[in-house]
Write a protein that holds these residues in place. Structure first.
Motif, short mmCIF file in Angstrom:
data_model
loop_
_atom_site.label_atom_id
_atom_site.label_comp_id
_atom_site.label_asym_id
_atom_site.label_seq_id
_atom_site.Cartn_x
_atom_site.Cartn_y
_atom_site.Cartn_z
N LEU A 190 10.17 35.71 32.54
CA LEU A 190 9.10 34.81 32.96
C LEU A 190 9.09 33.55 32.10
O LEU A 190 8.83 32.45 32.59
CB LEU A 190 7.76 35.52 32.87
N LYS A 191 9.40 33.69 30.82
CA LYS A 191 9.49 32.53 29.94
C LYS A 191 10.62 31.61 30.41
O LYS A 191 10.50 30.38 30.37
CB LYS A 191 9.73 32.96 28.50
N TYR A 192 11.71 32.20 30.84
CA TYR A 192 12.84 31.43 31.36
C TYR A 192 12.39 30.58 32.55
O TYR A 192 12.70 29.39 32.64
CB TYR A 192 13.95 32.39 31.77
N LEU A 193 11.64 31.20 33.46
CA LEU A 193 11.11 30.48 34.62
C LEU A 193 10.21 29.34 34.16
O LEU A 193 10.31 28.21 34.65
CB LEU A 193 10.35 31.46 35.51
N ASN A 194 9.33 29.61 33.20
CA ASN A 194 8.40 28.58 32.72
C ASN A 194 9.13 27.46 31.99
O ASN A 194 8.72 26.29 32.08
CB ASN A 194 7.34 29.22 31.81
N ASP A 195 10.19 27.78 31.27
CA ASP A 195 10.98 26.76 30.58
C ASP A 195 11.64 25.82 31.60
O ASP A 195 11.67 24.60 31.41
CB ASP A 195 12.05 27.39 29.71
N TYR A 196 12.16 26.39 32.65
CA TYR A 196 12.79 25.57 33.70
C TYR A 196 11.74 24.71 34.40
O TYR A 196 11.97 23.53 34.70
CB TYR A 196 13.50 26.47 34.70
N LYS A 197 10.57 25.28 34.65
CA LYS A 197 9.48 24.50 35.25
C LYS A 197 9.13 23.31 34.35
O LYS A 197 8.97 22.18 34.83
CB LYS A 197 8.27 25.39 35.46
N GLY A 198 9.01 23.55 33.05
CA GLY A 198 8.71 22.47 32.12
C GLY A 198 9.80 21.41 32.11
O GLY A 198 9.51 20.20 32.01
N TYR A 199 11.04 21.84 32.20
CA TYR A 199 12.17 20.91 32.27
C TYR A 199 12.05 20.01 33.50
O TYR A 199 12.21 18.78 33.42
CB TYR A 199 13.47 21.71 32.30
N LEU A 200 11.74 20.61 34.66
CA LEU A 200 11.60 19.83 35.89
C LEU A 200 10.45 18.83 35.77
O LEU A 200 10.55 17.70 36.25
CB LEU A 200 11.38 20.76 37.09
N GLU A 201 9.37 19.25 35.15
CA GLU A 201 8.19 18.39 35.04
C GLU A 201 8.45 17.18 34.14
O GLU A 201 7.71 16.19 34.21
CB GLU A 201 7.01 19.20 34.50
N ARG A 202 9.48 17.23 33.31
CA ARG A 202 9.80 16.10 32.43
C ARG A 202 10.78 15.12 33.05
O ARG A 202 11.05 14.06 32.48
CB ARG A 202 10.35 16.62 31.10
N ILE A 203 11.32 15.43 34.20
CA ILE A 203 12.32 14.56 34.83
C ILE A 203 11.64 13.40 35.56
O ILE A 203 10.71 13.63 36.35
CB ILE A 203 13.19 15.37 35.81
N PRO A 204 12.07 12.16 35.34
CA PRO A 204 11.51 11.01 36.08
C PRO A 204 12.08 10.97 37.50
O PRO A 204 13.00 10.21 37.80
CB PRO A 204 11.96 9.81 35.24
N VAL A 205 11.53 11.78 38.37
CA VAL A 205 12.13 12.00 39.69
C VAL A 205 12.19 10.73 40.52
O VAL A 205 13.11 10.53 41.32
CB VAL A 205 11.39 13.13 40.44
N SER A 206 11.25 9.82 40.35
CA SER A 206 11.25 8.58 41.14
C SER A 206 12.46 7.70 40.81
O SER A 206 12.77 6.78 41.56
CB SER A 206 9.96 7.80 40.93
N GLN A 207 13.13 7.98 39.70
CA GLN A 207 14.29 7.19 39.30
C GLN A 207 15.62 7.81 39.73
O GLN A 207 16.69 7.24 39.50
CB GLN A 207 14.28 7.00 37.78
#
Length: 282
Positions: A58-75
């Motif tokens: 579950l921590k692995y899932l949360n780490d990946y979620k945090g990684y995605l949330e830090r990506i500047p997707v509009s760029q």
């Protein structure tokens, strides 16, 4: 907070922007690892063991979620954006199941429909570029709003028999179109989703729900889409179809596997020996 200045009504408009010259490729291998970890493959239809997502998993899932949330997707470029949103959407749905194992069988109420989203789909569960988002926001205010091609519908994970997703591969920008095309062909081939009776066709609610927003309420556009991705005998049958039935159907049967009785006692085995190791970066 996001530097993109928009009013509340247009808060999702920033994701209409993309950079076609951008070559940055987010690491989506964790999504494939998570899918592979919970998927019990079957010739009929894959099932999912969400109960495995405990402890380190579950921590692995949360780490990946945090990684995605830090990506500047509009760029990102457009294909990378599509892969990003599909993976984030699917991760959030899987997270919901993992944290609510006893409610996995009642997904119809938790999901609802695009027009009347259920509780799980309405809750703000992630934050992207300073904007709090629900699963329904990603579907309706990002994907439906900013992608004209209906193919993205087949990439949405719901964890039920009626969804279009299958397999253990996360989406990547390099292959997202071909990946979705393969899912579309598989979905349309299945008579439970697309059933032909003479010159009429009964379609899945996955398409019917989105007829107005994705197909501009144009029956011929929707029919043309189905015909474009039909193969073999199904394609021959659809060639003579000119009417879409008004009654849609969707199979809400959960694909969640019941946890074995000893799963809690043996949680350390799942947490320590089976959990994938996240190396996504920041």
């Amino acid at each position: 907070m996001s530097a993109f200045a928009v009013g509340n009504d247009d808060i999702h408009q920033q994701w209409a922007e993309h950079d076609p010259s951008q070559t940055f490729t987010p690491n989506h291998e964790p999504m494939s690892q998570i899918l592979g970890f919970i998927t019990d493959a079957s010739k009929a239809q894959d099932k999912y063991s969400y109960f495995r997502l405990q402890g380190a998993a579950l921590k692995y899932l949360n780490d990946y979620k945090g990684y995605l949330e830090r990506i500047p997707v509009s760029q990102l470029n457009k294909n990378e954006q599509l892969a990003y949103w599909l993976n984030l959407h699917n991760l959030l749905v899987i997270e919901k199941f993992a944290n609510n194992l006893k409610k996995a069988k009642r997904i119809n109420k938790k999901r609802g429909t695009p027009q009347k989203a259920g509780k799980w789909w309405r809750e703000k569960v992630t934050n992207v570029e300073g904007v709090a988002l629900s699963i329904n926001d990603i579907e309706q205010n990002v994907l439906v709003r900013h992608w004209d091609d209906p193919l993205f519908l087949y990439g949405l994970f719901y964890g039920v028999k009626g969804h279009g997703f299958s397999g253990t591969q996360g989406f990547t920008g390099a292959s997202v179109t071909s990946h979705l095309e393969g899912l579309a062909k598989k979905f349309i081939e299945n008579d439970s989703n697309i059933e032909i009776d003479g010159n009429e066709v009964a379609i899945s609610s996955l398409l019917g729900w989105n007829k107005e927003s994705v197909f501009n309420d144009d029956e011929q556009k929707l029919l043309g889409h189905i015909q474009a991705y039909a193969t073999g005998n199904k394609a021959l049958q659809l060639a003579s179809v000119n009417v879409i039935q008004d009654k849609y159907d969707f199979d809400w049967k959960s694909l969640a596997q019941r946890p074995p009785r000893q799963s809690t006692a043996n949680a350390s085995n799942v947490n320590n020996s089976s959990a994938p190791v996240y190396r996504g970066g920041s």
